[in-house]
Design an enzyme around this catalytic site. Sequence first.
Site, short mmCIF file in Angstrom:
data_model
loop_
_atom_site.label_atom_id
_atom_site.label_comp_id
_atom_site.label_asym_id
_atom_site.label_seq_id
_atom_site.Cartn_x
_atom_site.Cartn_y
_atom_site.Cartn_z
N PRO A 237 -51.53 -72.28 1.14
CA PRO A 237 -51.02 -71.03 1.71
C PRO A 237 -49.83 -70.51 0.93
O PRO A 237 -49.18 -71.25 0.18
CB PRO A 237 -50.63 -71.43 3.15
CG PRO A 237 -51.32 -72.72 3.41
CD PRO A 237 -51.46 -73.40 2.09
N PRO A 238 -49.51 -69.23 1.09
CA PRO A 238 -48.34 -68.67 0.39
C PRO A 238 -47.05 -69.34 0.84
O PRO A 238 -46.86 -69.66 2.01
CB PRO A 238 -48.37 -67.19 0.80
CG PRO A 238 -49.76 -66.92 1.25
CD PRO A 238 -50.27 -68.20 1.82
N GLY A 239 -46.15 -69.56 -0.12
CA GLY A 239 -44.83 -70.09 0.19
C GLY A 239 -44.74 -71.59 0.31
O GLY A 239 -43.70 -72.11 0.72
N THR A 240 -45.81 -72.31 -0.04
CA THR A 240 -45.79 -73.77 0.13
C THR A 240 -45.24 -74.49 -1.10
O THR A 240 -45.07 -75.71 -1.05
CB THR A 240 -47.20 -74.28 0.44
OG1 THR A 240 -48.12 -73.76 -0.52
CG2 THR A 240 -47.63 -73.87 1.83
N GLY A 241 -45.00 -73.79 -2.20
CA GLY A 241 -44.34 -74.42 -3.34
C GLY A 241 -45.23 -74.64 -4.54
O GLY A 241 -44.93 -75.49 -5.38
N LYS A 242 -46.30 -73.87 -4.69
CA LYS A 242 -47.19 -74.05 -5.84
C LYS A 242 -46.49 -73.65 -7.14
O LYS A 242 -46.50 -74.41 -8.13
CB LYS A 242 -48.46 -73.20 -5.64
CG LYS A 242 -49.25 -73.57 -4.40
CD LYS A 242 -50.52 -72.77 -4.28
CE LYS A 242 -50.26 -71.30 -4.06
NZ LYS A 242 -49.59 -71.02 -2.77
N HIS A 459 -43.00 -61.73 34.09
CA HIS A 459 -44.03 -62.05 33.10
C HIS A 459 -43.63 -63.28 32.29
O HIS A 459 -44.42 -64.23 32.15
CB HIS A 459 -44.24 -60.84 32.17
CG HIS A 459 -45.32 -61.03 31.15
ND1 HIS A 459 -46.56 -60.47 31.27
CD2 HIS A 459 -45.34 -61.73 29.98
CE1 HIS A 459 -47.30 -60.82 30.23
NE2 HIS A 459 -46.57 -61.58 29.42
N GLU A 460 -42.42 -63.29 31.78
CA GLU A 460 -41.98 -64.42 30.96
C GLU A 460 -41.77 -65.67 31.82
O GLU A 460 -42.03 -66.79 31.38
CB GLU A 460 -40.68 -64.06 30.22
CG GLU A 460 -40.79 -62.86 29.29
CD GLU A 460 -41.87 -63.04 28.24
OE1 GLU A 460 -42.18 -64.19 27.87
OE2 GLU A 460 -42.42 -62.01 27.78
N ASP A 534 -50.98 -61.55 24.41
CA ASP A 534 -51.52 -62.74 25.07
C ASP A 534 -53.04 -62.71 25.11
O ASP A 534 -53.71 -63.72 24.82
CB ASP A 534 -50.98 -62.84 26.50
CG ASP A 534 -49.46 -62.92 26.54
OD1 ASP A 534 -48.88 -63.39 25.54
OD2 ASP A 534 -48.86 -62.52 27.55
#
Length: 664
Positions: A237-242, A459-460, A534
Site C-alpha cells: 500500500p502507499p506510504g509503507t516504505g517502498k 446517536h454517538e 454507518d
Amino acid sequence: MAKDNNTPQKKPRFSSWWIYGLIAIFLIGFQFFSSDNLASTKKTTTSELQEYLRNGDITKILIITNTNQAKVFLSDEALSKDVHKDVSEKPLFPSTGSIPQYVLDYGDLQIFQNEITEIKKESNLDTIVEFDKESNVFMELLLSILPFVLIIGIWIYLMRRMSGGAGGGAGGQIFNIGKSKAKLFDEKTDTRTSFRDVAGLEGAKEEVEEIVEFLKFPDKYTSLGGKIPKGALLVGPPGTGKTLLAKAVAGEAKVPFFSLSGSDFVEMFVGVGASRVRDLFKQAKDKSPAIIFIDEIDAIGRARGKNNFTGSNDERENTLNQLLTEMDGFGTNTNVIVLAATNRADVLDKALMRAGRFDRQIYVDLPDIRERKEIFEVHLRPIKTSETLDLDFLARQTPGFSGADIANVCNEAALIAARKEKKAVGKQDFLDAVDRIVGGLEKKNKIITPEEKRTIAYHEAGHATVSWMLEHAAPLVKVTIVPRGQSLGSAWYLPEERLIVRPDQMKDEMCATLGGRAAEKVMFDKISTGALSDLEKVTKQARAMVTIYGLNDQIGNLTYYDSSGQNEYGFTKPYSEETAQVIDQEISKLIEEQYRRAVDVLKKNKDKLTTLAERLLEKEVIFKEDLLKIFGSRPFEKVFDKKGQEIVSADTLTPEESAEENNK
C-alpha cells in the site's frame, strides 16, 4: 613568457545570441538610415506656408489625412533663396526627392484645403496638392519579419535544450532526448539514508539487504552454483516504505545505483521510451555491478493488449517490450539487478512478473503494533518529547497507520505543541494529532441547533453503549460530539488487530455500527440522515460476508472475488439473476438482524444510555472512564482489584483503581 604555439587553442563556442544581435543591429540600422531626422526637414507654420505658396516656391503639398500633417516640397529655384537656406543643405544621405523640406501640423482639414485652393486661384498657381495616409515602413517591415525571427529563435532554443547545452562543438550531440533520465548514486554521492532509518519491515529489509550482498560478494553465492536474482519487486500500500527501502539501498550499497520513475520513460515522441530503456541499461552495464531502481513501474508495466481499442498505448507497450528484453533477453548482463516499486501489482503484465525478470516479489505490508513502535522511535528522534511519553500507547492508538501516516502524526503533534507554546510534545498533543488526521479539522464555529446537538449526542451514545455491551466489538477510547471534517460527531475505538475474522466478530461490529441509528429510534422514535456513513460501512461488511468470504448459509462456500482484478463486476456478473436476488435478500436480512439486536440492547440499557448522552451534552467529549462509572465493567469481562477479588461493578472502584484499570 612566450606562449607555447603547440598548445591547442580552444575554439570559442558559437552562441545563438549572435543571431539575435545581428537581427537587432539590422532593424536599428534600417530605422536609423530610413529616418527623416537625417534630412533637412523643418517645421513651419500656416502663415509661412501661405507666404511660400504665394511666392511660387512650393511645387507640391502632400496632405496626410490620418495624422493632420502636411509635407511641403520646394522647387529648385526656391532652394537657392536665402529664406530657405536652412533647408537647402543636402541631407547626409542622398534622397530621391521623397524627403520634404517643410512639415506642417494643420487643424481642420477642410479649412486648410480651402485656404490652399483660394491662394492657388488668386496667384494662378499649378502647385500639386495630394492626399495620402501615413504608413510606417519600419513597423510594417518589422511585423513582416517578426514571425520568422520568433520561429528561428524558438528553433535554436529547442535545439540547444535537446542537445543538453552542447552548443556547436564537434563532440556535442544535437539530440539528447532519447537518453536516460536516471539519477546516479555511487560512493561519491552523499546519500544519508541507511537501513538504520528503516524501522519495521524486517522481512522486506532482509531481502533487500541480501540483494546488496549479492553484488558486494557474488562469489559467496555463485560458488555453490547459484545465480544472482535479476530483479525484485516491492509491492504494498502507499506510504509503507517502498521508496524508503530503495533509498536505504542507495545509501548502503557500494555499487552504482540508478534511480528514476516509471513516468520518466514516457514522452510525446515515438520511440523515445524504448531508447531511454536501452540507454539506461547500457549505462548500468558499463558501471556493473549496479542496481537500477524504477519507482511506480506500473506507469510503463501495465498489461499489454487490454482496452487498447484505439492503439494509443503502442508507445508504452514498445517501452515495456524493450524493458522485458533488457531484463531477460539475448546478451543480458547478470551483474545488473533491477529493483521496482508499485502499489498496483494486479495491473502489471504477466511477462514482467515471471521468474527470470522479477525473481522476487517483496510484499511491504502495513506495520503491526511492534513495528509502529519502531517507526515512532525513528520519527521522534528530531522531536523534543516529554519524558513520560509512552511509545507503546502511541503504537496502540494508531492501528492501520502506514509509516507515512506515523511521520505525519509526529509532525502534526509537534505543530500542535508549538501552537500551544509548549516546551515539549506530550501525550495529548499526539492524541490531538491523530484526531486531526483521521477526523479532520475541528469546526468549533459550526452552527448546530440544540435539537440537532441532542440527536447527535444520543446517536454517538448509542454507538458507545452497544459496543460496550458486545463481546467482540472494538473497545471504546472516547466519544465526542465536536464536529470534525464532514462528521458531526464520532466514537473512537481501538480495534483488535486480527489475522482472521469470524462471523460473530463481524456481526458484533455491524451491530455496534448500527447503534447510532438504533438509539435515535429508541429515544425519539425517528431516524435521520446522520447514519449515512454507518449504513455504508455495514452494507460493505454484509456484502463481503455474503459474496467474498463465503460466510452465508444460503450462498454457501462460494466467493465471487477475483484477486487478479480482471473482473470487478464490470459488464458481466459472475452469478445469475436468481443468485443476485438471493444475495440482495441475504445482505438485507443480515443488516436488519443486527439493527434489531442493537435496538434490543439499547432498550435494556435505556436509562444508562440517557445518562451517557446527557453527560456527553455537558462535556462534549467523554472517555472510557465515564463508561466505567456508568455501566461498570463490560458484561463478559472480569475485573479484579489489587487483592485479586473480582469486582462485579466498576462503580466500586476508587478513582485511582479506575485509572489503573483504564491504563491496563
